[in-house]
Design a protein around this motif. Structure first.
Motif, PDB file in Angstrom:
ATOM      1  N   MET A   1       0.531  -1.338   0.087  1.00 43.92           N
ATOM      2  CA  MET A   1       0.181  -0.384   0.275  1.00 43.92           C
ATOM      3  C   MET A   1       0.648   1.637   0.405  1.00 43.92           C
ATOM      4  O   MET A   1       1.675   1.521   0.963  1.00 43.92           O
ATOM      5  CB  MET A   1      -0.531   0.189   0.802  1.00 43.92           C
ATOM      6  N   THR A   5      -2.410   5.854  -0.406  1.00 41.79           N
ATOM      7  CA  THR A   5      -3.667   5.739  -0.217  1.00 41.79           C
ATOM      8  C   THR A   5      -4.423   5.179   1.491  1.00 41.79           C
ATOM      9  O   THR A   5      -4.820   5.626   1.898  1.00 41.79           O
ATOM     10  CB  THR A   5      -3.521   4.308  -0.379  1.00 41.79           C
ATOM     11  N   TRP A   6      -2.714   4.796   2.406  1.00 42.79           N
ATOM     12  CA  TRP A   6      -2.948   5.096   3.951  1.00 42.79           C
ATOM     13  C   TRP A   6      -3.535   5.965   4.395  1.00 42.79           C
ATOM     14  O   TRP A   6      -4.176   6.273   4.705  1.00 42.79           O
ATOM     15  CB  TRP A   6      -1.443   4.735   4.246  1.00 42.79           C
ATOM     16  N   MET A   8      -5.203   8.834   2.796  1.00 41.97           N
ATOM     17  CA  MET A   8      -6.365   8.681   2.593  1.00 41.97           C
ATOM     18  C   MET A   8      -8.007   7.997   3.405  1.00 41.97           C
ATOM     19  O   MET A   8      -8.905   8.225   4.073  1.00 41.97           O
ATOM     20  CB  MET A   8      -6.721   8.534   1.290  1.00 41.97           C
ATOM     21  N   GLN A   9      -6.686   6.732   3.679  1.00 41.88           N
ATOM     22  CA  GLN A   9      -7.974   5.819   3.871  1.00 41.88           C
ATOM     23  C   GLN A   9      -7.802   6.066   5.499  1.00 41.88           C
ATOM     24  O   GLN A   9      -8.657   6.010   6.836  1.00 41.88           O
ATOM     25  CB  GLN A   9      -7.525   3.704   4.300  1.00 41.88           C
ATOM     26  N   ARG A  10      -7.287   6.836   6.340  1.00 45.13           N
ATOM     27  CA  ARG A  10      -6.442   7.013   7.852  1.00 45.13           C
ATOM     28  C   ARG A  10      -8.118   8.380   7.788  1.00 45.13           C
ATOM     29  O   ARG A  10      -8.438   8.496   8.658  1.00 45.13           O
ATOM     30  CB  ARG A  10      -5.210   7.500   8.008  1.00 45.13           C
ATOM     31  N   ARG A  11      -7.816   9.181   6.133  1.00 43.44           N
ATOM     32  CA  ARG A  11      -8.087  10.986   6.981  1.00 43.44           C
ATOM     33  C   ARG A  11     -10.141  10.110   6.747  1.00 43.44           C
ATOM     34  O   ARG A  11     -10.914  10.465   8.078  1.00 43.44           O
ATOM     35  CB  ARG A  11      -8.097  11.252   5.609  1.00 43.44           C
ATOM     36  N   LEU A  12     -10.315   9.030   5.992  1.00 46.47           N
ATOM     37  CA  LEU A  12     -11.716   8.520   6.563  1.00 46.47           C
ATOM     38  C   LEU A  12     -12.066   7.666   7.753  1.00 46.47           C
ATOM     39  O   LEU A  12     -13.211   7.836   8.105  1.00 46.47           O
ATOM     40  CB  LEU A  12     -12.142   7.996   5.182  1.00 46.47           C
ATOM     41  N   VAL A  13     -11.151   6.958   8.232  1.00 45.73           N
ATOM     42  CA  VAL A  13     -11.555   6.140   9.528  1.00 45.73           C
ATOM     43  C   VAL A  13     -11.871   7.595  10.015  1.00 45.73           C
ATOM     44  O   VAL A  13     -13.297   7.034  11.634  1.00 45.73           O
ATOM     45  CB  VAL A  13     -10.178   5.455   9.666  1.00 45.73           C
ATOM     46  N   ASP A  16     -15.257   9.352  10.408  1.00 46.75           N
ATOM     47  CA  ASP A  16     -16.489   8.654  10.393  1.00 46.75           C
ATOM     48  C   ASP A  16     -16.560   8.662  12.359  1.00 46.75           C
ATOM     49  O   ASP A  16     -17.033   9.181  13.107  1.00 46.75           O
ATOM     50  CB  ASP A  16     -16.138   7.344  10.508  1.00 46.75           C
TER      51      ASP A  16
END
Length: 153
Positions: A1, A5-6, A8-13, A16
């Motif tokens: 990864m 990408t990491w 962006m995923q962390r920001r989404l988590v 939320d």
């Protein structure tokens, strides 16, 4: 990864989680408002009982007012300030706090406001007021400085 990408995923988590915490905080604020109303009603009833007027029709009217008005059943006791809204929408004690803050020059501490309102400066007397000041700031009626002082907006 890859790193992007990491991130962006962390920001989404985290976004939320932040949303869930905001909802939880709103529920806690509503519960605090209900408990504040209960505290006021109980205090008035205890005062009336000591004065021998617990069966006074005025007490029944006051009980009806505070249990059906803002703050009851999860309604906000202190509404979020919107453009054109004046302090008349606030409960009388919050209006008095705003007036006291306006009457003191510069940024004020909770103890300053307590003195202006004729209250004591013992922690048990100032802490509830500090909560009211914070609520007014959180809802846009006052501005809280980084040092914990308050000013009008």
């Amino acid at each position: 990864m890859d790193v992007l990408t990491w991130v962006m995923q962390r920001r989404l988590v985290l976004a939320d989680r932040a949303e869930r915490l905001r909802k939880e905080l709103a529920g806690l604020d509503a519960e605090v408002a209900r408990l504040e109303v209960a505290e006021v009603v109980f205090g008035q009833f205890a005062d009336a009982q000591r004065a021998g007027r617990a069966d006074d029709p005025a007490m029944a009217e006051e009980l009806e007012r505070v249990t059906t008005g803002p703050g009851a059943g999860g309604m906000l006791l202190v509404p979020h300030r919107e453009e054109g809204m004046d302090a008349g929408v606030l409960p009388a004690d919050y209006q008095a706090i705003l007036k006291a803050v306006a009457g003191i020059e510069g940024a004020v501490r909770a103890g300053d406001v307590a003195l202006a309102l004729g209250r004591g400066v013992q922690p048990a007397q100032v802490e509830p007021l500090r909560g009211q000041l914070r609520r007014l700031a959180d809802r846009g009626w006052l501005q809280r400085t980084p040092s914990g002082r308050y000013t009008l907006r």
